[in-house]
Design a protein around this motif. Structure first.
Motif, PDB file in Angstrom:
ATOM      1  N   VAL A 171      69.910  25.582  37.210  1.00 37.25           N
ATOM      2  CA  VAL A 171      70.485  26.652  36.395  1.00 37.25           C
ATOM      3  C   VAL A 171      70.203  26.335  34.933  1.00 37.25           C
ATOM      4  CG1 VAL A 171      72.569  27.889  35.718  1.00 37.25           C
ATOM      5  CG2 VAL A 171      72.306  27.099  38.073  1.00 37.25           C
ATOM      6  N   ILE A 172      69.670  27.313  34.204  1.00 35.83           N
ATOM      7  CA  ILE A 172      69.360  27.140  32.788  1.00 35.83           C
ATOM      8  C   ILE A 172      70.320  28.003  31.977  1.00 35.83           C
ATOM      9  CG2 ILE A 172      67.588  27.328  31.009  1.00 35.83           C
ATOM     10  CD1 ILE A 172      65.488  27.222  33.247  1.00 35.83           C
ATOM     11  N   GLN A 173      71.211  27.359  31.257  1.00 39.40           N
ATOM     12  CA  GLN A 173      72.148  28.085  30.402  1.00 39.40           C
ATOM     13  C   GLN A 173      71.431  28.533  29.131  1.00 39.40           C
ATOM     14  OE1 GLN A 173      75.107  28.837  31.444  1.00 39.40           O
ATOM     15  NE2 GLN A 173      75.315  27.434  33.202  1.00 39.40           N
ATOM     16  N   ASN A 174      71.749  29.746  28.666  1.00 42.01           N
ATOM     17  CA  ASN A 174      71.134  30.279  27.442  1.00 42.01           C
ATOM     18  C   ASN A 174      69.615  30.092  27.496  1.00 42.01           C
ATOM     19  OD1 ASN A 174      70.863  31.425  24.890  1.00 42.01           O
ATOM     20  ND2 ASN A 174      71.249  29.488  23.821  1.00 42.01           N
ATOM     21  N   GLY A 175      69.029  30.602  28.566  1.00 35.69           N
ATOM     22  CA  GLY A 175      67.609  30.374  28.815  1.00 35.69           C
ATOM     23  C   GLY A 175      66.715  31.488  28.290  1.00 35.69           C
ATOM     24  N   VAL A 176      65.423  31.239  28.413  1.00 40.02           N
ATOM     25  CA  VAL A 176      64.416  32.228  28.054  1.00 40.02           C
ATOM     26  C   VAL A 176      63.363  32.247  29.146  1.00 40.02           C
ATOM     27  CG1 VAL A 176      63.125  30.529  26.675  1.00 40.02           C
ATOM     28  CG2 VAL A 176      62.767  32.969  26.294  1.00 40.02           C
ATOM     29  N   ILE A 177      62.934  33.443  29.499  1.00 44.66           N
ATOM     30  CA  ILE A 177      61.883  33.598  30.489  1.00 44.66           C
ATOM     31  C   ILE A 177      60.924  34.679  29.993  1.00 44.66           C
ATOM     32  CG2 ILE A 177      63.344  35.159  31.884  1.00 44.66           C
ATOM     33  CD1 ILE A 177      61.812  34.124  34.355  1.00 44.66           C
ATOM     34  N   ALA A 178      59.642  34.359  29.990  1.00 41.82           N
ATOM     35  CA  ALA A 178      58.617  35.282  29.499  1.00 41.82           C
ATOM     36  C   ALA A 178      57.625  35.559  30.609  1.00 41.82           C
ATOM     37  CB  ALA A 178      57.897  34.689  28.293  1.00 41.82           C
ATOM     38  N   PHE A 179      57.133  36.794  30.663  1.00 43.96           N
ATOM     39  CA  PHE A 179      56.118  37.130  31.667  1.00 43.96           C
ATOM     40  C   PHE A 179      55.153  38.167  31.117  1.00 43.96           C
ATOM     41  CE2 PHE A 179      60.225  39.091  32.536  1.00 43.96           C
ATOM     42  CZ  PHE A 179      59.955  40.445  32.675  1.00 43.96           C
ATOM     43  N   ASP A 180      53.929  38.074  31.597  1.00 48.49           N
ATOM     44  CA  ASP A 180      52.862  38.961  31.138  1.00 48.49           C
ATOM     45  C   ASP A 180      51.911  39.213  32.295  1.00 48.49           C
ATOM     46  OD1 ASP A 180      51.258  40.493  29.489  1.00 48.49           O
ATOM     47  OD2 ASP A 180      50.167  38.779  28.673  1.00 48.49           O
ATOM     48  N   LYS A 181      51.440  40.457  32.407  1.00 45.74           N
ATOM     49  CA  LYS A 181      50.512  40.850  33.470  1.00 45.74           C
ATOM     50  C   LYS A 181      51.069  40.496  34.852  1.00 45.74           C
ATOM     51  CE  LYS A 181      46.509  40.316  30.443  1.00 45.74           C
ATOM     52  NZ  LYS A 181      45.232  39.595  30.177  1.00 45.74           N
ATOM     53  N   GLY A 182      52.400  40.594  34.970  1.00 43.85           N
ATOM     54  CA  GLY A 182      53.046  40.402  36.260  1.00 43.85           C
ATOM     55  C   GLY A 182      53.370  38.974  36.616  1.00 43.85           C
ATOM     56  N   LEU A 183      52.993  38.007  35.776  1.00 48.93           N
ATOM     57  CA  LEU A 183      53.223  36.595  36.088  1.00 48.93           C
ATOM     58  C   LEU A 183      54.113  35.942  35.039  1.00 48.93           C
ATOM     59  CD1 LEU A 183      49.627  35.474  37.144  1.00 48.93           C
ATOM     60  CD2 LEU A 183      51.505  36.215  38.628  1.00 48.93           C
ATOM     61  N   ILE A 184      54.938  34.991  35.480  1.00 45.34           N
ATOM     62  CA  ILE A 184      55.802  34.251  34.571  1.00 45.34           C
ATOM     63  C   ILE A 184      54.945  33.288  33.757  1.00 45.34           C
ATOM     64  CG2 ILE A 184      57.726  32.618  34.417  1.00 45.34           C
ATOM     65  CD1 ILE A 184      58.799  33.827  37.033  1.00 45.34           C
ATOM     66  N   THR A 185      55.053  33.374  32.438  1.00 44.52           N
ATOM     67  CA  THR A 185      54.259  32.521  31.549  1.00 44.52           C
ATOM     68  C   THR A 185      55.059  31.366  30.965  1.00 44.52           C
ATOM     69  OG1 THR A 185      54.725  34.047  29.727  1.00 44.52           O
ATOM     70  CG2 THR A 185      52.654  34.365  30.938  1.00 44.52           C
ATOM     71  N   SER A 186      56.378  31.537  30.837  1.00 40.00           N
ATOM     72  CA  SER A 186      57.233  30.475  30.302  1.00 40.00           C
ATOM     73  C   SER A 186      58.645  30.650  30.855  1.00 40.00           C
ATOM     74  CB  SER A 186      57.296  30.510  28.776  1.00 40.00           C
ATOM     75  OG  SER A 186      56.042  30.271  28.196  1.00 40.00           O
ATOM     76  N   ILE A 187      59.322  29.516  31.063  1.00 42.42           N
ATOM     77  CA  ILE A 187      60.733  29.559  31.454  1.00 42.42           C
ATOM     78  C   ILE A 187      61.368  28.252  31.014  1.00 42.42           C
ATOM     79  CG2 ILE A 187      60.171  28.729  33.792  1.00 42.42           C
ATOM     80  CD1 ILE A 187      62.673  30.285  34.759  1.00 42.42           C
ATOM     81  N   GLY A 188      62.564  28.341  30.440  1.00 40.42           N
ATOM     82  CA  GLY A 188      63.226  27.137  29.984  1.00 40.42           C
ATOM     83  C   GLY A 188      64.411  27.451  29.106  1.00 40.42           C
ATOM     84  N   PRO A 189      64.919  26.452  28.403  1.00 36.06           N
ATOM     85  CA  PRO A 189      66.057  26.672  27.489  1.00 36.06           C
ATOM     86  C   PRO A 189      65.643  27.507  26.285  1.00 36.06           C
ATOM     87  CG  PRO A 189      65.213  24.436  27.280  1.00 36.06           C
ATOM     88  CD  PRO A 189      64.489  25.045  28.439  1.00 36.06           C
ATOM     89  N   ALA A 190      66.604  27.850  25.454  1.00 40.76           N
ATOM     90  CA  ALA A 190      66.352  28.733  24.310  1.00 40.76           C
ATOM     91  C   ALA A 190      65.291  28.189  23.365  1.00 40.76           C
ATOM     92  CB  ALA A 190      67.658  28.980  23.549  1.00 40.76           C
ATOM     93  N   SER A 191      65.113  26.868  23.341  1.00 35.09           N
ATOM     94  CA  SER A 191      64.138  26.251  22.436  1.00 35.09           C
ATOM     95  C   SER A 191      62.696  26.384  22.926  1.00 35.09           C
ATOM     96  CB  SER A 191      64.469  24.765  22.260  1.00 35.09           C
ATOM     97  OG  SER A 191      64.462  24.103  23.521  1.00 35.09           O
ATOM     98  N   THR A 192      62.500  26.920  24.143  1.00 33.42           N
ATOM     99  CA  THR A 192      61.150  27.065  24.695  1.00 33.42           C
ATOM    100  C   THR A 192      60.305  27.965  23.800  1.00 33.42           C
ATOM    101  OG1 THR A 192      62.002  26.796  26.945  1.00 33.42           O
ATOM    102  CG2 THR A 192      59.809  27.769  26.718  1.00 33.42           C
ATOM    103  N   THR A 193      59.076  27.534  23.530  1.00 35.67           N
ATOM    104  CA  THR A 193      58.184  28.296  22.650  1.00 35.67           C
ATOM    105  C   THR A 193      57.585  29.482  23.383  1.00 35.67           C
ATOM    106  OG1 THR A 193      57.613  26.273  21.431  1.00 35.67           O
ATOM    107  CG2 THR A 193      56.135  28.166  21.195  1.00 35.67           C
TER     108      THR A 193
END
Length: 432
Positions: free
Chosen positions: A45-67
């Motif tokens: 479980v990631i509290q205060n997380g960020v998840i990014a996706f592009d072209k249907g695929l997840i590109t980044s996932i992690g805590p708020a500090s993730t670039t």
């Protein structure tokens, strides 16, 4: 004629209003979800997380500090919300069954007893009014399964959004479904409203038929270029080269053991027990043979009168603790599948497991069992962005309010017939 055309045009919006929403358009720009509690699906479980996706695929996932590149993305602030992997429903008749009392809407069963060549793939209807109601509860993938006979046919896995089955399919013909003849046969007496159990006198005859069928299929699978194509035998070829599962419907402990040993005699390695009413009694056998179990609906009374009343609620957690891979399904149901997350919630409530472990019963484990875990089931970089956003706990009906759903990165319309009816009659009766 002019008046007829005008009348038609006037009524057109009302006709369109009753139709299912159009499928989502493919993701056109990167999306970043921020501030939410992210339930990865593997226990993390990631509290205060960020998840990014592009072209249907997840590109980044992690805590708020993730670039992540927020400047070029659509950023959605989800502070206080929760992000989950899309729920996966196994063993359903979703897409091949619509209205039980209308025969023309039922396309889940064929005449005959041995039908391995029957495919749910080409029968799956994306126009079903049931499918949008599932998305509202977070069901973003469903395995559609033929019913009836001893060998029912092959199932396929679909996204719950798409223009047609070619659009929606995730995995074609993932496995063959077999109903093992039970050692005991149950019958219901409507006069006394009671269930009686007796020895199944037809069991051996059915097993002999299965032995003949599987021996022929095994021999056919060894042929490189058969002179004549046998559609039934060809459909079973994947069982012997380990590209398909053999799903065996079996409930009694003795039947489960007999069915697994039967499959092993023919060199079938990918065996899955479906139903598994007494699976806990043979948990060590299932673990030792690496056989997963897809339990039927657990919101029910126990099958035996001397069982504890909460036994169905407790079984998923007990099997999980015993080392057996478990998924929960609604058997051959279709309209009740929307309640699937709550079965996992009950498993957590009545078992000595966390909710993150129970979540895996309807996300990660089904994906692994069906061989689609490289695509979906957990939220990880490189996997499809098939996920949902809720206001609270997905496994609790009080918190399972889905605000957003994405399938392969495309934002899905969460409207459905039941929502429209709710709004219609809320307006009529003036209720808030």
């Amino acid at each position: 004629m002019k008046h007829l055309v005008l009348a038609f045009l006037a009524l057109l919006p009302f006709g369109l209003q009753a139709q299912n929403p159009a499928p989502a358009t493919p993701q056109s720009r990167p999306i970043v979800l921020t501030g939410a509690t992210i339930h990865v699906g593997n226990g993390q479980v990631i509290q205060n997380g960020v998840i990014a996706f592009d072209k249907g695929l997840i590109t980044s996932i992690g805590p708020a500090s993730t670039t992540v590149d927020r400047a070029a993305s659509e950023v959605i602030d989800l502070t206080g919300k929760h992000v989950f992997p899309g729920v996966i429903a196994m063993g359903t008749t979703v897409g091949i069954q619509e209205i039980a009392s209308v025969r023309a809407t039922l396309d889940f069963e064929e005449i005959g007893d041995i039908n391995p060549h029957v495919r749910s793939l080409v029968a799956y209807s994306t126009d079903s009014e049931v499918i949008p109601t599932l998305r509202t509860s977070g069901i973003l993938l469903a395995q559609s399964v033929p019913q009836g006979g001893t060998v029912s046919g092959s199932s396929s896995v679909f996204n719950t959004d798409g223009w047609n089955w070619e659009d929606a399919v995730v995995k074609k013909d993932d496995g063959i479904w077999l109903t093992w003849p039970p050692y005991l046969a149950r019958s219901f007496d409507f006069e006394t409203f009671s269930v009686s159990t007796k020895k199944n006198e037809k069991r051996l005859d059915v097993i002999r038929t299965l032995e003949s069928t599987f021996a022929d299929a095994q021999a056919y699978a060894e042929l490189t270029n058969p002179d004549l194509t046998n559609l039934r035998m060809k459909a079973m070829k994947g069982l012997f080269d380990n590209t398909q599962n053999l799903y065996i419907r079996a409930s009694y402990a003795k039947d489960i053991v007999d069915a697994v040993k039967f499959a092993q005699r023919y060199g079938i390695k990918k065996v899955v027990i479906a139903g598994g009413d007494e699976a806990i009694k043979v948990a060590s056998f299932l673990k030792d043979n690496n056989v997963p179990v897809v339990l039927g609906a657990t919101h029910r009374l126990p099958s035996r009168p001397d069982d504890a009343v909460y036994a169905p609620y407790e079984q998923p957690a007990k099997l999980h603790r015993a080392g057996v891979k478990v998924a929960i399904s609604y058997d051959d149901e279709w309209w009740r599948v929307r309640n699937l997350p709550f079965l996992a919630g009950t498993a957590a409530g009545f078992g000595d497991i966390s909710k993150e472990e129970a979540l895996q019963f309807v996300t990660r484990n089904p994906a692994e069992i069906m061989g689609i875990d490289k695509q979906v089931g957990t939220l990880e970089k490189g996997k499809q962005a098939t996920l949902l956003v809720t206001t609270g706990d997905l496994l609790d009906m009080r918190g399972d309010v889905v605000e957003h759903a994405f399938i392969k990165g495309a934002k899905v319309n969460l409207d459905n017939k039941q929502k429209r009816l709710y709004e219609k009659y809320k307006e009529k009766y003036g209720q808030n």
